[in-house]
Design a protein around this motif. Structure first.
Motif, mmCIF file in Angstrom:
data_model
loop_
_atom_site.group_PDB
_atom_site.id
_atom_site.type_symbol
_atom_site.label_atom_id
_atom_site.label_comp_id
_atom_site.label_asym_id
_atom_site.label_seq_id
_atom_site.Cartn_x
_atom_site.Cartn_y
_atom_site.Cartn_z
ATOM 1 N N ASP A 44 -2.786 -11.968 19.061
ATOM 2 C CA ASP A 44 -2.221 -11.102 20.101
ATOM 3 C C ASP A 44 -0.702 -11.073 20.012
ATOM 4 N N ASN A 45 -0.083 -12.247 19.780
ATOM 5 C CA ASN A 45 1.375 -12.312 19.645
ATOM 6 C C ASN A 45 1.851 -11.534 18.425
ATOM 7 N N ILE A 46 1.125 -11.650 17.320
ATOM 8 C CA ILE A 46 1.479 -10.909 16.111
ATOM 9 C C ILE A 46 1.398 -9.417 16.369
ATOM 10 N N MET A 47 0.312 -8.988 17.017
ATOM 11 C CA MET A 47 0.155 -7.564 17.322
ATOM 12 C C MET A 47 1.279 -7.068 18.227
ATOM 13 N N GLU A 48 1.626 -7.862 19.228
ATOM 14 C CA GLU A 48 2.706 -7.487 20.143
ATOM 15 C C GLU A 48 4.027 -7.367 19.384
ATOM 16 N N MET A 49 4.284 -8.327 18.488
ATOM 17 C CA MET A 49 5.511 -8.300 17.706
ATOM 18 C C MET A 49 5.544 -7.076 16.784
ATOM 19 N N LEU A 50 4.450 -6.816 16.112
ATOM 20 C CA LEU A 50 4.404 -5.666 15.206
ATOM 21 C C LEU A 50 4.568 -4.347 15.962
ATOM 22 N N ILE A 84 2.592 0.487 -0.288
ATOM 23 C CA ILE A 84 2.873 -0.943 -0.145
ATOM 24 C C ILE A 84 3.657 -1.184 1.133
ATOM 25 N N PRO A 85 3.623 -2.413 1.680
ATOM 26 C CA PRO A 85 4.299 -2.681 2.950
ATOM 27 C C PRO A 85 5.814 -2.467 2.871
ATOM 28 N N VAL A 86 6.374 -1.899 3.939
ATOM 29 C CA VAL A 86 7.819 -1.732 4.051
ATOM 30 C C VAL A 86 8.459 -3.069 4.412
ATOM 31 N N LYS A 87 7.810 -3.802 5.297
ATOM 32 C CA LYS A 87 8.353 -5.075 5.781
ATOM 33 C C LYS A 87 7.865 -6.234 4.916
ATOM 34 N N PRO A 88 8.606 -7.354 4.932
ATOM 35 C CA PRO A 88 8.187 -8.515 4.135
ATOM 36 C C PRO A 88 6.913 -9.146 4.684
ATOM 37 N N GLU A 89 6.245 -9.875 3.810
ATOM 38 C CA GLU A 89 5.020 -10.557 4.192
ATOM 39 C C GLU A 89 5.301 -11.588 5.276
ATOM 40 N N ILE A 90 4.419 -11.657 6.252
ATOM 41 C CA ILE A 90 4.511 -12.663 7.307
ATOM 42 C C ILE A 90 3.841 -13.921 6.773
ATOM 43 N N GLN A 91 4.609 -14.988 6.703
ATOM 44 C CA GLN A 91 4.112 -16.238 6.145
ATOM 45 C C GLN A 91 3.586 -17.145 7.249
ATOM 46 N N SER A 92 2.486 -17.794 6.986
ATOM 47 C CA SER A 92 1.934 -18.769 7.914
ATOM 48 C C SER A 92 2.625 -20.100 7.693
ATOM 49 N N SER A 93 2.948 -20.792 8.784
ATOM 50 C CA SER A 93 3.589 -22.101 8.655
ATOM 51 C C SER A 93 2.548 -23.209 8.455
ATOM 52 N N LEU A 143 -6.570 -8.255 8.559
ATOM 53 C CA LEU A 143 -5.586 -9.336 8.708
ATOM 54 C C LEU A 143 -4.538 -9.294 7.606
ATOM 55 N N ASP A 144 -4.951 -8.998 6.386
ATOM 56 C CA ASP A 144 -3.983 -8.899 5.295
ATOM 57 C C ASP A 144 -2.991 -7.767 5.542
ATOM 58 N N VAL A 145 -3.466 -6.674 6.112
ATOM 59 C CA VAL A 145 -2.573 -5.564 6.459
ATOM 60 C C VAL A 145 -1.604 -6.009 7.552
ATOM 61 N N ALA A 146 -2.107 -6.702 8.581
ATOM 62 C CA ALA A 146 -1.257 -7.163 9.681
ATOM 63 C C ALA A 146 -0.184 -8.135 9.191
ATOM 64 N N TYR A 147 -0.498 -8.928 8.163
ATOM 65 C CA TYR A 147 0.461 -9.886 7.607
ATOM 66 C C TYR A 147 1.343 -9.277 6.516
ATOM 67 N N ASN A 148 1.194 -7.963 6.270
ATOM 68 C CA ASN A 148 1.982 -7.264 5.241
ATOM 69 C C ASN A 148 1.820 -7.882 3.853
ATOM 70 N N ARG A 149 0.608 -8.291 3.520
ATOM 71 C CA ARG A 149 0.372 -8.874 2.206
ATOM 72 C C ARG A 149 0.675 -7.820 1.136
ATOM 73 N N PRO A 150 1.527 -8.149 0.161
ATOM 74 C CA PRO A 150 1.927 -7.146 -0.831
ATOM 75 C C PRO A 150 0.798 -6.716 -1.770
ATOM 76 N N ASN A 151 -0.281 -7.493 -1.857
ATOM 77 C CA ASN A 151 -1.386 -7.113 -2.728
ATOM 78 C C ASN A 151 -2.298 -6.064 -2.083
ATOM 79 N N ILE A 152 -2.084 -5.769 -0.807
ATOM 80 C CA ILE A 152 -2.886 -4.741 -0.130
ATOM 81 C C ILE A 152 -2.145 -3.420 -0.217
#
Length: 127
Positions: free
Chosen positions: A113-119, A92-101, A37-46
């Motif tokens: 599923d929506n996140i995966m589709e978007m990515l 490190i991630p190329v794209k910015p971190e995806i923030q949860s609202s 999940l941290d990878v999917a959210y582009n967390r910069p610490n991963i």
């Protein structure tokens, strides 16, 4: 490094049009365990760590016992895009971190599923 041939073959058979022609020149990168999940959210610490086919003296891979090495393959359904992430040469991630609202809430299956589709639909130029 010890499982390189198996991983390379699995990757080439999983995505034959993209990876089979590159057999022998694929790069393998490791992410920390349980970080999907941290990878999917582009967390910069991963940070991913590149692995190399040959193990040298002092390489951490040489210190890992065979019984501690595992592999869980994945099979995609017909036409399924699969997961991918784009990283720099430093891992490190190329794209910015995806923030949860919403804080302190796990995403639902539909949201994942929506996140995966978007990515999967995003096109990133080669870095």
């Amino acid at each position: 490094a010890r499982q390189w041939p198996m991983l390379e073959e699995h990757a080439a058979r999983l995505r034959p049009q993209e990876l089979f022609p590159k057999w022998g020149s694929l790069q393998l990168w490791l992410a920390p365990g349980d970080s999907e999940l941290d990878v999917a959210y582009n967390r910069p610490n991963i940070k991913f760590v590149q692995m190399f086919r040959d193990v040298g003296d002092g390489d951490i891979v040489a210190e890992i016992r065979n019984v501690e090495i595992g592999f869980q393959g994945e099979v995609y359904e017909s036409g399924e895009e699969g997961f991918r992430t784009w990283r720099t040469e430093d891992g490190i991630p190329v794209k910015p971190e995806i923030q949860s609202s919403v804080e302190n809430r796990q995403p639902t299956e539909a949201e994942l599923d929506n996140i995966m589709e978007m990515l999967n639909s995003q096109v990133v130029p080669d870095v």
